[in-house]
Design a protein around this motif. Structure first.
Motif, PDB file in Angstrom:
ATOM      1  N   PRO A   1      44.076 -29.580 -21.256  1.00 41.89           N
ATOM      2  CA  PRO A   1      45.114 -28.589 -22.106  1.00 41.89           C
ATOM      3  C   PRO A   1      44.607 -27.274 -22.182  1.00 41.89           C
ATOM      4  O   PRO A   1      45.548 -26.300 -22.128  1.00 41.89           O
ATOM      5  N   SER A   2      43.186 -27.013 -22.317  1.00 41.26           N
ATOM      6  CA  SER A   2      42.612 -25.794 -22.456  1.00 41.26           C
ATOM      7  C   SER A   2      42.864 -24.755 -21.183  1.00 41.26           C
ATOM      8  O   SER A   2      43.103 -23.527 -21.438  1.00 41.26           O
ATOM      9  N   TRP A   3      43.133 -25.313 -20.249  1.00 42.09           N
ATOM     10  CA  TRP A   3      43.525 -24.733 -18.954  1.00 42.09           C
ATOM     11  C   TRP A   3      45.194 -24.477 -18.732  1.00 42.09           C
ATOM     12  O   TRP A   3      45.371 -23.325 -18.675  1.00 42.09           O
ATOM     13  N   ILE A   4      45.748 -25.279 -19.340  1.00 44.99           N
ATOM     14  CA  ILE A   4      47.157 -25.304 -19.162  1.00 44.99           C
ATOM     15  C   ILE A   4      47.690 -24.173 -20.284  1.00 44.99           C
ATOM     16  O   ILE A   4      48.690 -23.415 -19.942  1.00 44.99           O
ATOM     17  N   VAL A   5      47.087 -24.473 -21.363  1.00 42.47           N
ATOM     18  CA  VAL A   5      47.916 -23.406 -22.458  1.00 42.47           C
ATOM     19  C   VAL A   5      47.103 -22.176 -22.608  1.00 42.47           C
ATOM     20  O   VAL A   5      47.661 -21.129 -22.809  1.00 42.47           O
ATOM     21  N   LYS A   6      45.839 -22.050 -22.434  1.00 39.33           N
ATOM     22  CA  LYS A   6      45.196 -20.965 -22.575  1.00 39.33           C
ATOM     23  C   LYS A   6      44.370 -20.309 -21.268  1.00 39.33           C
ATOM     24  O   LYS A   6      43.922 -19.074 -21.356  1.00 39.33           O
ATOM     25  N   LYS A   7      44.628 -20.673 -20.132  1.00 37.78           N
ATOM     26  CA  LYS A   7      44.223 -20.483 -18.945  1.00 37.78           C
ATOM     27  C   LYS A   7      42.451 -20.132 -19.252  1.00 37.78           C
ATOM     28  O   LYS A   7      41.980 -19.282 -18.419  1.00 37.78           O
ATOM     29  N   ASP A   8      41.689 -20.983 -19.701  1.00 39.82           N
ATOM     30  CA  ASP A   8      40.440 -20.888 -20.022  1.00 39.82           C
ATOM     31  C   ASP A   8      39.845 -21.331 -18.649  1.00 39.82           C
ATOM     32  O   ASP A   8      39.623 -22.329 -18.384  1.00 39.82           O
ATOM     33  N   PRO A   9      39.023 -20.287 -17.938  1.00 42.58           N
ATOM     34  CA  PRO A   9      38.387 -20.674 -16.791  1.00 42.58           C
ATOM     35  C   PRO A   9      37.491 -21.472 -16.722  1.00 42.58           C
ATOM     36  O   PRO A   9      37.020 -22.282 -15.733  1.00 42.58           O
ATOM     37  N   ALA A  10      36.806 -22.134 -18.100  1.00 43.33           N
ATOM     38  CA  ALA A  10      35.790 -22.928 -18.064  1.00 43.33           C
ATOM     39  C   ALA A  10      36.544 -24.295 -17.878  1.00 43.33           C
ATOM     40  O   ALA A  10      35.744 -25.345 -17.630  1.00 43.33           O
ATOM     41  N   TYR A  11      37.754 -24.571 -17.772  1.00 44.89           N
ATOM     42  CA  TYR A  11      38.554 -25.943 -17.524  1.00 44.89           C
ATOM     43  C   TYR A  11      39.375 -25.918 -16.441  1.00 44.89           C
ATOM     44  O   TYR A  11      40.236 -26.894 -16.475  1.00 44.89           O
ATOM     45  N   ASP A  12      39.172 -24.920 -15.432  1.00 45.94           N
ATOM     46  CA  ASP A  12      40.057 -25.106 -14.379  1.00 45.94           C
ATOM     47  C   ASP A  12      39.915 -26.137 -13.210  1.00 45.94           C
ATOM     48  O   ASP A  12      40.632 -26.559 -12.630  1.00 45.94           O
ATOM     49  N   LYS A  13      38.682 -26.784 -13.609  1.00 44.39           N
ATOM     50  CA  LYS A  13      38.127 -27.699 -12.820  1.00 44.39           C
ATOM     51  C   LYS A  13      37.765 -29.088 -13.518  1.00 44.39           C
ATOM     52  O   LYS A  13      37.589 -28.745 -14.616  1.00 44.39           O
ATOM     53  N   SER A  14      37.486 -30.223 -12.850  1.00 47.84           N
ATOM     54  CA  SER A  14      37.185 -31.505 -13.513  1.00 47.84           C
ATOM     55  C   SER A  14      36.029 -31.937 -13.173  1.00 47.84           C
ATOM     56  O   SER A  14      35.315 -31.732 -12.187  1.00 47.84           O
ATOM     57  N   LEU A  15      35.410 -32.705 -14.217  1.00 53.60           N
ATOM     58  CA  LEU A  15      33.972 -33.505 -13.975  1.00 53.60           C
ATOM     59  C   LEU A  15      34.522 -34.795 -13.154  1.00 53.60           C
ATOM     60  O   LEU A  15      33.831 -35.086 -12.302  1.00 53.60           O
ATOM     61  N   THR A  16      35.774 -35.253 -13.275  1.00 52.06           N
ATOM     62  CA  THR A  16      36.310 -36.308 -12.511  1.00 52.06           C
ATOM     63  C   THR A  16      37.787 -36.046 -12.427  1.00 52.06           C
ATOM     64  O   THR A  16      38.525 -36.323 -13.079  1.00 52.06           O
ATOM     65  N   PRO A  17      38.181 -35.475 -11.095  1.00 51.81           N
ATOM     66  CA  PRO A  17      39.405 -35.628 -10.743  1.00 51.81           C
ATOM     67  C   PRO A  17      40.095 -36.911 -10.912  1.00 51.81           C
ATOM     68  O   PRO A  17      39.511 -37.997 -10.896  1.00 51.81           O
ATOM     69  N   VAL A  18      41.542 -37.160 -10.752  1.00 51.29           N
ATOM     70  CA  VAL A  18      42.393 -38.307 -11.531  1.00 51.29           C
ATOM     71  C   VAL A  18      41.831 -39.442 -10.562  1.00 51.29           C
ATOM     72  O   VAL A  18      41.639 -40.577 -11.188  1.00 51.29           O
ATOM     73  N   HIS A  19      41.549 -39.408  -9.555  1.00 49.06           N
ATOM     74  CA  HIS A  19      41.417 -40.790  -8.622  1.00 49.06           C
ATOM     75  C   HIS A  19      39.961 -41.088  -8.708  1.00 49.06           C
ATOM     76  O   HIS A  19      39.708 -42.355  -9.062  1.00 49.06           O
TER      77      HIS A  19
END
Length: 312
Positions: free
Chosen positions: A55-73
């Motif tokens: 949510p922090s990436w979608i709502v705020k475009k916070d670059p700290a959250y544009d990637k994941s520790l574990t992508p969905v699969h």
């Protein structure tokens, strides 16, 4: 595991479920505690509801959250290992972020046959994180769903959460990150063709592409790690490895790349799926004066790697 993507309201379903709600990025020890508690309720199928994007990436475009520790699969595989039978993946958008807590509970969750909800004590819901666990309990009471709130798991007095793990990985502190995750930090991808420089230097490496671009990237440097090679119906093969993550300054590299030299291994791995687990930080990324100096350092790295793995 049953997978259901949610773009608006979840489809109506009468299957009794015990629902755990959260971002679940990293599926760390705190998440495992939530799932363990939820699994003790025997009146429904263990189910997780999570988000496609932070949510922090979608709502705020916070670059700290544009990637994941574990992508969905990857997330789904870890959740399945913890006994999850159904996974609701909310396609999180700016429009979805406008849903109020009341709407989420009374119009969305009410469509499911939820016997129990389990969340962590830091859980917030609704537009602009307007509501907390007390609001969740109050709203769920209106539709007859009991809620259990689990205290946050802590390590040396600090809470275990995805934000802390992200910071550790970005700083190269993969041993500390493993302590919070409960396993080494791991990225996955397909072996792609590179410049074959390592092969010409006597240290053939595999270059990881594809899904790896979705992961939180470790601090540039050289790491000791484990490579798991997917061999189709023949299962997985594990190899000790030296992992280089970064920009390859000696050869004027411009893009971040993850590559690995597998100890005592020879073979063609192109296009195969490989997981790389970061076990320990070995050294900083260095710009050497020439390739001969680089090769000498690689020999030292290889020696250190053999010593390390002989003693673990």
């Amino acid at each position: 595991m049953e997978y259901i993507e949610i773009t608006s309201k979840p489809p109506e379903d009468s299957t009794p479920i015990v629902l755990v709600i959260g971002k679940f990025d990293g599926v760390h020890r705190g998440h495992s505690q939530l799932l363990h508690t939820a699994s003790e309720f025997q009146d429904g199928m263990l189910t997780v509801m999570s988000f496609s994007e932070h949510p922090s990436w979608i709502v705020k475009k916070d670059p700290a959250y544009d990637k994941s520790l574990t992508p969905v699969h990857h997330k789904m595989e870890l959740l399945q290992n913890d006994g999850v039978k159904r996974f609701y993946n909310i396609h999180f958008t700016k429009d979805y972020a406008q849903i109020t807590a009341k709407e989420f509970v009374l119009d969305h969750l009410s469509r499911l046959n939820i016997k129990h909800i389990v969340v962590g004590e830091g859980f917030h819901l609704g537009k602009a994180r307007e509501s907390d666990t007390l609001d969740l309990i109050r709203l769920c009471k209106q539709i007859g769903i009991p809620v259990t709130v689990i205290p946050l798991l802590k390590e040396v007095g600090e809470k275990i959460d995805s934000t802390a793990i992200r910071s550790l990985i970005k700083n190269g502190e993969v041993v500390a990150a493993q302590g919070l995750l409960g396993r080494p930090y791991t990225v996955r991808g397909n072996v792609i063709h590179g410049e074959a420089l390592g092969r010409t230097l006597g240290f053939p490496t595999i270059n990881l592409g594809g899904e790896v671009a979705q992961y939180v990237l470790p601090k540039p440097g050289v790491y000791l790690g484990i490579a798991e090679i997917v061999n189709g119906d023949h299962g997985q093969e594990r190899r000790n490895a030296l992992i280089s993550a970064g920009y390859r300054p000696t050869v004027e590299g411009e893009t971040y790349l993850i590559e690995a030299y597998l100890l005592d291994y020879s073979g063609d791995l192109y296009e195969k799926k490989v997981s790389l687990s970061f076990v320990s930080f070995l050294r900083e990324e260095i710009k050497f004066s020439d390739l001969d100096e680089l090769v000498e350092q690689m020999k030292l790295d290889e020696r250190d790697a053999f010593v390390f793995f002989e003693n673990v």
